[in-house]
Design a protein around this motif. Structure first.
Motif, PDB file in Angstrom:
ATOM      1  N   THR A 138      10.758   5.638  -2.553  1.00 34.42           N
ATOM      2  CA  THR A 138      10.442   4.187  -2.772  1.00 34.42           C
ATOM      3  C   THR A 138      10.437   3.800  -4.380  1.00 34.42           C
ATOM      4  N   VAL A 139       9.738   4.307  -5.022  1.00 34.66           N
ATOM      5  CA  VAL A 139       9.603   3.742  -6.328  1.00 34.66           C
ATOM      6  C   VAL A 139      11.225   3.850  -7.089  1.00 34.66           C
ATOM      7  N   SER A 190       4.773   3.610   2.272  1.00 32.13           N
ATOM      8  CA  SER A 190       5.354   4.920   1.366  1.00 32.13           C
ATOM      9  C   SER A 190       4.635   6.137   1.359  1.00 32.13           C
ATOM     10  N   ARG A 216      -0.334  -0.697  -3.801  1.00 36.77           N
ATOM     11  CA  ARG A 216       1.032  -0.032  -4.037  1.00 36.77           C
ATOM     12  C   ARG A 216       2.075  -1.073  -4.604  1.00 36.77           C
ATOM     13  N   GLN A 237       5.221   0.809 -12.305  1.00 40.25           N
ATOM     14  CA  GLN A 237       5.942   2.205 -12.453  1.00 40.25           C
ATOM     15  C   GLN A 237       7.543   1.878 -12.841  1.00 40.25           C
ATOM     16  N   ARG A 238       8.084   0.875 -11.992  1.00 42.90           N
ATOM     17  CA  ARG A 238       9.516   0.453 -12.265  1.00 42.90           C
ATOM     18  C   ARG A 238       9.835  -0.076 -13.664  1.00 42.90           C
ATOM     19  N   THR A 273       3.555  -0.086  -8.087  1.00 47.01           N
ATOM     20  CA  THR A 273       5.124   0.336  -7.872  1.00 47.01           C
ATOM     21  C   THR A 273       5.797  -0.446  -8.879  1.00 47.01           C
ATOM     22  N   THR A 306       2.036   8.909 -12.054  1.00 43.83           N
ATOM     23  CA  THR A 306       1.650   7.860 -11.332  1.00 43.83           C
ATOM     24  C   THR A 306      -0.008   7.996 -10.492  1.00 43.83           C
TER      25      THR A 306
END
Ligand code: DC
Length: 241
Positions: free
Chosen positions: A133-134, A190, A105, A112-113, A109, A31
């Motif tokens: 967080t993620v 985050s 972010r 990433q999810r 994010t 990331t």
């Protein structure tokens, strides 16, 4: 199997995460490379990286695509391979400011999810806020640490390998690392932080092989626990029918 590996720079996150993913046949996501790629794109496209409003306005513009093969990690911005340029000093110096902007972010994010949800068989995701967080429901969270001296020495070794030139100023590397960690840990959105349920591994005195072995064992234990609770759930479901 979702594995979150967080920690400050120079703790061995990337080498460990790639090796663990390769050994266990999992996908891999860097990331930090995504934040570096969006920073590189902004520097190349005239965005003032000292201006959070300008960064926020540009956050949605580039397409950032990450490969998830641990043996051939790839990253591109607007279709251009960014894997080399994202490691330059210029990007490294600007990435903390860019990654502190909430719009950046949010955007990254979400990416990433999506990548984690689509990874068949599981994924190792490395970063700063993955466990907090993620992916707060990750099956295993690991937080890597190491002394500032060990981290600076490792980073110097990497810099040498990346551009072929020796980096002799260990004190300067340590100072830059400490400044980046401070910025990453103190930002509002985050920040770099150990999740309460993360396993902390201090890598100062360990070789890469030892860290990998330790994390592989943790993943195997987490997988066994997951399989056990799935079996229990099936058993309970049958018993209540
Ligand atoms: O791991 P790295 O050094 O390539 O990360 C570059 C920067 O990206 C780091 O200084 C902070 C930011 N980052 C972040 O804010 N959140 C992440 N999950 C990963 C990296």
């Amino acid at each position: 199997m979702i594995v979150a590996i967080d920690g400050p720079s120079g703790t061995g996150k990337s080498s460990t995460s790639k090796a663990v993913a390769a050994q266990l046949g999992l996908s891999y996501l860097d990331t930090g490379a995504q934040y570096r790629a969006i920073t590189w794109w902004m520097l190349n496209n005239g965005v003032d990286v000292a201006d959070p409003d300008a960064i926020a306005a540009a956050a949605g513009k580039p397409s950032i695509v990450s490969g998830t093969d641990p043996l051939a990690p790839a990253i591109s911005a607007d279709g251009v391979d960014a894997s080399g340029p994202i490691r330059t000093q210029e990007v490294t110096a600007a990435v903390s400011a860019v990654s502190a902007v909430p719009e950046v972010r949010e955007r990254i994010t979400e990416l990433q999810r999506t990548i984690a949800a689509e990874a068949r068989g599981g994924i190792v995701v490395e970063g700063r806020d993955i466990g907090t967080t993620v992916l707060p429901d990750a099956d295993l969270k690991v937080f890597l640490t190491a002394s500032p001296e060990a981290r600076a020495a490792r980073r110097n070794g990497e810099l040498k390998a990346a551009d072929g030139k020796p980096v002799s100023d260990l004190a300067a590397t340590q100072q830059a690392l400490t400044a980046r960690d401070k910025a990453d840990s103190s930002r509002k959105t985050s920040p770099l932080k150990k999740a309460d349920d993360a396993v902390e591994v201090d890598t100062t005195e360990l070789t890469l092989e030892q860290v990998v072995e330790c994390v592989v064992t943790l993943v195997e234990k987490a997988a066994a626990g997951k399989a056990g609770s799935a079996q229990n759930a099936t058993g309970m479901e049958k018993a209540t029918r």
